[in-house]
Design an enzyme around this catalytic site. Structure first.
Site, PDB file in Angstrom:
ATOM      1  N   ALA A 160      -4.707 -10.266  15.086  1.00 19.76           N
ATOM      2  CA  ALA A 160      -3.752  -9.160  15.000  1.00 19.76           C
ATOM      3  C   ALA A 160      -3.096  -9.197  13.627  1.00 19.76           C
ATOM      4  O   ALA A 160      -2.905 -10.265  13.050  1.00 19.76           O
ATOM      5  CB  ALA A 160      -2.693  -9.263  16.096  1.00 19.76           C
TER       6      ALA A 160
ATOM      7  N   ASP B 283      12.695  -5.351  20.459  1.00 17.93           N
ATOM      8  CA  ASP B 283      11.451  -4.728  19.994  1.00 17.93           C
ATOM      9  C   ASP B 283      10.344  -4.875  21.041  1.00 17.93           C
ATOM     10  O   ASP B 283       9.290  -5.456  20.769  1.00 17.93           O
ATOM     11  CB  ASP B 283      11.025  -5.381  18.672  1.00 17.93           C
ATOM     12  CG  ASP B 283       9.927  -4.586  17.960  1.00 17.93           C
ATOM     13  OD1 ASP B 283       9.798  -3.377  18.232  1.00 17.93           O
ATOM     14  OD2 ASP B 283       9.206  -5.173  17.143  1.00 17.93           O
TER      15      ASP B 283
END
Length: 584
Positions: A157, A313
């Protein structure tokens, strides 16, 4: 010639970055004075970055002006909003984070641009593996082979701040290794320096409803951003989060391997699971998607209203459904802490909103900082009722938080509302979680989980503050609100995990205590209110709960409550009851 010139320019910029990194490497947290001192003495760096930024936005500004001249604003608004998102992505990490922050500010951003910024993704191409491995070796003081038995050849990622590798320790544990992008700190520092200059010179001329200096907004943003890029701070956040949920088997938090972690490298437990965007994969794996939704929302409420320490988040890349049906949180860089007063005021606001007490809700907005204390709230109360009344509807199940924020964005420009910096993070957190839940279950209503949670906490009354708020809910203008107690119990019972009997036991203990003397008097007064015995209300209340409270369980609960009750409490109860009887 052009290619050679471009190569020389690129090499020159790289050298500047290296020098900047060396000069700023001692900056452990956001320090506006130190950053300003550094870039004030190197104006050429700031000028070059300013040219890049201005060039990026010039085309969009001209296009928006052209739309004004040709009366095509409505026709092209979505196109312009999309262009803004692309520009922010191209300008890099700082501007991506700015866009994400603005996506929670309906008081600052037009609705059409707001919806586009919500889509803003911070995924970027990965940087070179050789650089990443060099960072690992420098930070950990050992070779990659010495630190990890094996590590993936490519990152699994990549985002604006760093990238992640899958690895295995020599002791056998599978881990995720986060490596921060090179030269990130000087890049963020430079952009924040320029933003602060812009805020200082342009802020007074901008028609923004902030309630305070725009430079303070930049400083708050810079503080949070520097906290997010400190991986040691992220590791501490993860452990604090794990401690809060240590008694909740439905929430998974990865362990931190401190021996293999530093400010720009973080090694943490690898989580096997499915991102919440992979609905089909979850279904194929036999994971109950509805249960995952409920875990996510209830744990989010716990963070805000119980612990006060919340994940700011919670986008799809930071949440996983594990194969055993748990919700796993990762990436603890962006966290925030609420004080006790704010948590209590949030509970008040939820209760007043559901009870449609808009005058009290307006007062809650003052307490929470959305309105200044000197504001006359009398014209705001009917506006709140007009905006929120039809949203809530006849049932709490019709409530939708995203709809509320959208409608509030209209109020922001008509009334002196502002969004405190801390609540921008809360709004972002709740809207994101609701959006994820809706992607899993289109019929999902956040209040169907949120209000039972609030009702359950109020009824349980584990703290003096919550007991006081329960009284505020149950008593209005000195009169006991039987219907509210019935509704609250009914809503709390809609949660299959809620057991009424322990709550009744706690309530009995509270009534017998000295703290509950006022409530005892009020309840007796409520029973004989208006010169009549309110047996019908009591009968209705009993019918609503009798299936959950069997006679033997009720007797046991009563005995346990009395046993828990101290001799001193009993002694103090007798005179108070006799005094009340004499007065009656």
């Amino acid at each position: 010639m052009g290619k050679t010139s471009a190569t020389l320019t690129l090499n020159y910029l790289r050298k500047i970055c290296i020098v900047s990194q060396e000069k700023l490497e001692g900056l452990k947290k956001y320090d506006k004075e130190a950053i300003a001192k550094y870039y004030d003495s190197r104006p050429w760096i700031a000028i070059w970055r300013t040219i890049q930024i201005i060039a990026s936005f010039t085309g969009l500004l001209l296009a928006c002006q052209w739309d004004q001249w040709t009366n095509q604003v409505e026709r092209n608004k979505l196109k312009r909003a999309s262009s803004l998102r692309q520009i922010l992505t191209k300008l890099g990490a700082t501007f991506i984070k700015v866009g994400q922050a603005l996506s929670t500010r309906p008081d600052l951003v037009r609705q059409d641009f707001l919806e586009e910024l919500i889509k803003l993704q911070d995924q970027l191409p990965p940087f070179d593996n050789a650089i990443a491995f060099d960072i690992i070796e420098q930070q950990l003081g050992r070779t990659v082979e010495e630190a990890y038995k094996e590590i993936s050849e490519k990152p699994v990622a990549a985002a604006s701040l760093g990238q992640v590798y899958k690895a295995r320790l020599h002791t056998g544990e599978q881990v995720a290794v986060k490596v921060q992008r090179p030269f990130l700190k000087p890049t963020l520092a430079l952009d924040l320096y320029l933003m602060r200059l812009g805020a200082k010179w342009l802020g007074p001329w901008l028609p923004l409803n902030l309630g305070h200096d725009l430079t303070l907004i930049v400083d708050e943003f810079g503080t949070k951003l520097f906290e997010e890029i400190d991986y040691l701070n992220e590791g501490r956040n993860a452990e604090k989060f794990a401690t809060n949920f240590r008694n909740n088997p439905q929430v998974k938090v990865p362990a931190i391997y401190w021996r293999y972690s530093n400010q720009t490298v973080l090694t943490l437990e690898w989580i096997d699971g499915y991102k919440l965007t992979g609905m089909d994969l979850m279904q194929d794996a036999g994971i109950n998607r509805q249960a995952i939704v409920e875990i996510g929302v209830s744990s989010g409420l716990q963070q805000l209203l119980e612990f006060g320490f919340f994940h700011a988040d919670p986008h799809p890349g930071n949440l996983f459904a594990t194969t055993d049906g748990r919700m796993a949180y990762i990436d603890f860089g962006m966290m925030d802490q609420l004080d006790e007063t704010t948590k209590e005021n949030l509970v008040d606001a939820v209760v007043h909103l559901i009870n449609k007490e808009y005058d009290e809700l307006a007062k809650d907005f003052v307490k929470l900082g959305f309105l200044t204390p000197e504001i006359d709230i009398s014209p705001i109360v009917p506006a709140l009722e007009d905006v929120l009344g039809d949203i809530i509807g006849k049932s709490v199940g019709e409530f939708n938080f995203k709809t509320v924020t959208d409608r509030f964005s209209e109020l922001m420009f008509e009334y002196p509302f502002r969004v405190p910096a801390k609540f921008a993070l809360i709004i972002r957190s709740v809207v994101t979680q609701e959006g994820l839940a809706l992607s899993i279950d289109p019929n999902f209503k956040i209040v169907e989980i949120a209000y039972p949670y609030v009702a359950r906490r109020l009824l349980t009354g584990e703290s003096e503050q919550l007991r006081r708020r329960l009284l505020e809910v149950l008593f209005k203008d000195g009169k006991f609100q039987w219907n509210r107690l019935e509704n609250m119990i009914a809503i709390a019972r809609s949660d299959s995990n809620f057991d009424l009997l322990p709550t009744a036991q706690l309530g009995m203990q509270y009534l017998l205590s000295s703290e509950g003397e006022f409530v005892r008097r009020q309840l007796i007064g409520a029973l004989i209110e208006d010169d009549r015995l309110h047996t019908e209300e009591v009968r209705r209340l009993w019918n609503s709960v009798k299936d959950d409270i069997k006679p033997n369980r009720l007797f046991e609960a009563a005995v346990d409550a009395i046993v828990e009750f101290s001799r001193e409490g009993a002694a103090s109860l007798i005179p108070s009851v006799s005094t009340f009887s004499n007065k009656s």
